[in-house]
Design a protein around this motif. Structure first.
Motif, short mmCIF file in Angstrom:
data_model
loop_
_atom_site.label_atom_id
_atom_site.label_comp_id
_atom_site.label_asym_id
_atom_site.label_seq_id
_atom_site.Cartn_x
_atom_site.Cartn_y
_atom_site.Cartn_z
N ASN A 1 -10.75 -4.27 -4.05
CA ASN A 1 -9.88 -4.99 -4.98
C ASN A 1 -8.41 -4.92 -4.57
O ASN A 1 -7.54 -4.68 -5.40
CB ASN A 1 -10.04 -4.46 -6.41
CG ASN A 1 -11.48 -4.53 -6.87
OD1 ASN A 1 -12.23 -5.41 -6.47
ND2 ASN A 1 -11.88 -3.59 -7.69
N ILE A 2 -8.15 -5.14 -3.30
CA ILE A 2 -6.78 -5.04 -2.80
C ILE A 2 -5.98 -6.26 -3.23
O ILE A 2 -6.40 -7.40 -3.04
CB ILE A 2 -6.76 -4.89 -1.26
CG1 ILE A 2 -7.53 -3.64 -0.84
CG2 ILE A 2 -5.31 -4.85 -0.75
CD1 ILE A 2 -7.76 -3.52 0.65
N LEU A 3 -4.83 -5.99 -3.84
CA LEU A 3 -3.88 -7.02 -4.25
C LEU A 3 -2.53 -6.67 -3.65
O LEU A 3 -2.20 -5.49 -3.54
CB LEU A 3 -3.74 -7.07 -5.76
CG LEU A 3 -4.99 -7.34 -6.59
CD1 LEU A 3 -4.69 -7.11 -8.06
CD2 LEU A 3 -5.44 -8.77 -6.36
N VAL A 4 -1.75 -7.67 -3.28
CA VAL A 4 -0.39 -7.39 -2.82
C VAL A 4 0.59 -8.04 -3.78
O VAL A 4 0.31 -9.08 -4.37
CB VAL A 4 -0.13 -7.87 -1.37
CG1 VAL A 4 -0.96 -7.06 -0.39
CG2 VAL A 4 -0.40 -9.34 -1.21
N GLU A 5 1.73 -7.38 -3.95
CA GLU A 5 2.78 -7.92 -4.79
C GLU A 5 4.12 -7.48 -4.23
O GLU A 5 4.18 -6.60 -3.37
CB GLU A 5 2.61 -7.51 -6.25
CG GLU A 5 2.55 -6.04 -6.49
CD GLU A 5 2.31 -5.70 -7.96
OE1 GLU A 5 2.82 -4.66 -8.39
OE2 GLU A 5 1.62 -6.44 -8.67
#
Length: 167
Positions: free
Chosen positions: A97-101
């Motif tokens: 569940n990798i998310l970047v912000e």
């Protein structure tokens, strides 16, 4: 490829590499993923849904203010001077569940979930640890590196010892 897709691919590669190096006990390569001034912090839980907020004033499960602390920990693991880490458990980390912000040209934040399966030789038992990661990544001459790793351990009842390779 859009900037966000590229950032996600780069962050994912770094997080997967970190997990692989921990599992393979490739300590030098794992340490090289971190900047010299990195912070590695796993706060403790104050209550059901509240974590400690200041590693210098409150209890932490693990806290290193720079890579030198991580290097010292790895030295103790390798030297056998850490009785709790001898022998080092076998581990398998899964990062999901990798998310970047907050992506810029030189930095980004990568949020993810993780699970670590650990086999402890001394007790002949397996344990599973899991939680959330928040990595602050920065672009350096060496490529993307970890400037800060914030680990939330969701199952904080620890039936045995807990160390950097368990999370």
């Amino acid at each position: 490829m859009t900037d966000l897709v590229k950032a996600l691919a780069e962050a994912s590669q770094l997080l997967y590499r970190e997990a692989y190096y921990l599992d393979a006990q490739r300590w030098d390569e794992w340490l090289a993923l971190f900047t010299e001034e990195c912070e590695y912090w796993m706060p403790a839980w104050k209550g059901e849904h509240e974590l400690t907020e200041n590693p210098k004033r409150e209890v932490s499960l693990i806290y290193y203010s720079t890579r030198a602390g991580l290097e010292d920990r790895v030295w103790r693991i390798r030297s056998g001077q850490s009785i709790a880490s001898t022998p080092v458990p076998r581990t398998t980390h899964t990062v999901n569940n990798i998310l970047v912000e907050d992506v810029t040209a030189d930095s980004m934040i990568a949020l993810s979930t993780w699970t670590a399966h650990c086999f402890f030789h001394k007790t002949n038992k397996s344990e599973v640890f899991y939680g959330d990661y928040r990595h602050t990544l920065c672009r350096t001459d060496a490529g993307w590196q970890i400037a800060r790793k914030y680990v939330v351990l969701k199952n904080d009842y620890v039936p045995t010892m807990l160390d950097i390779y368990n999370v």
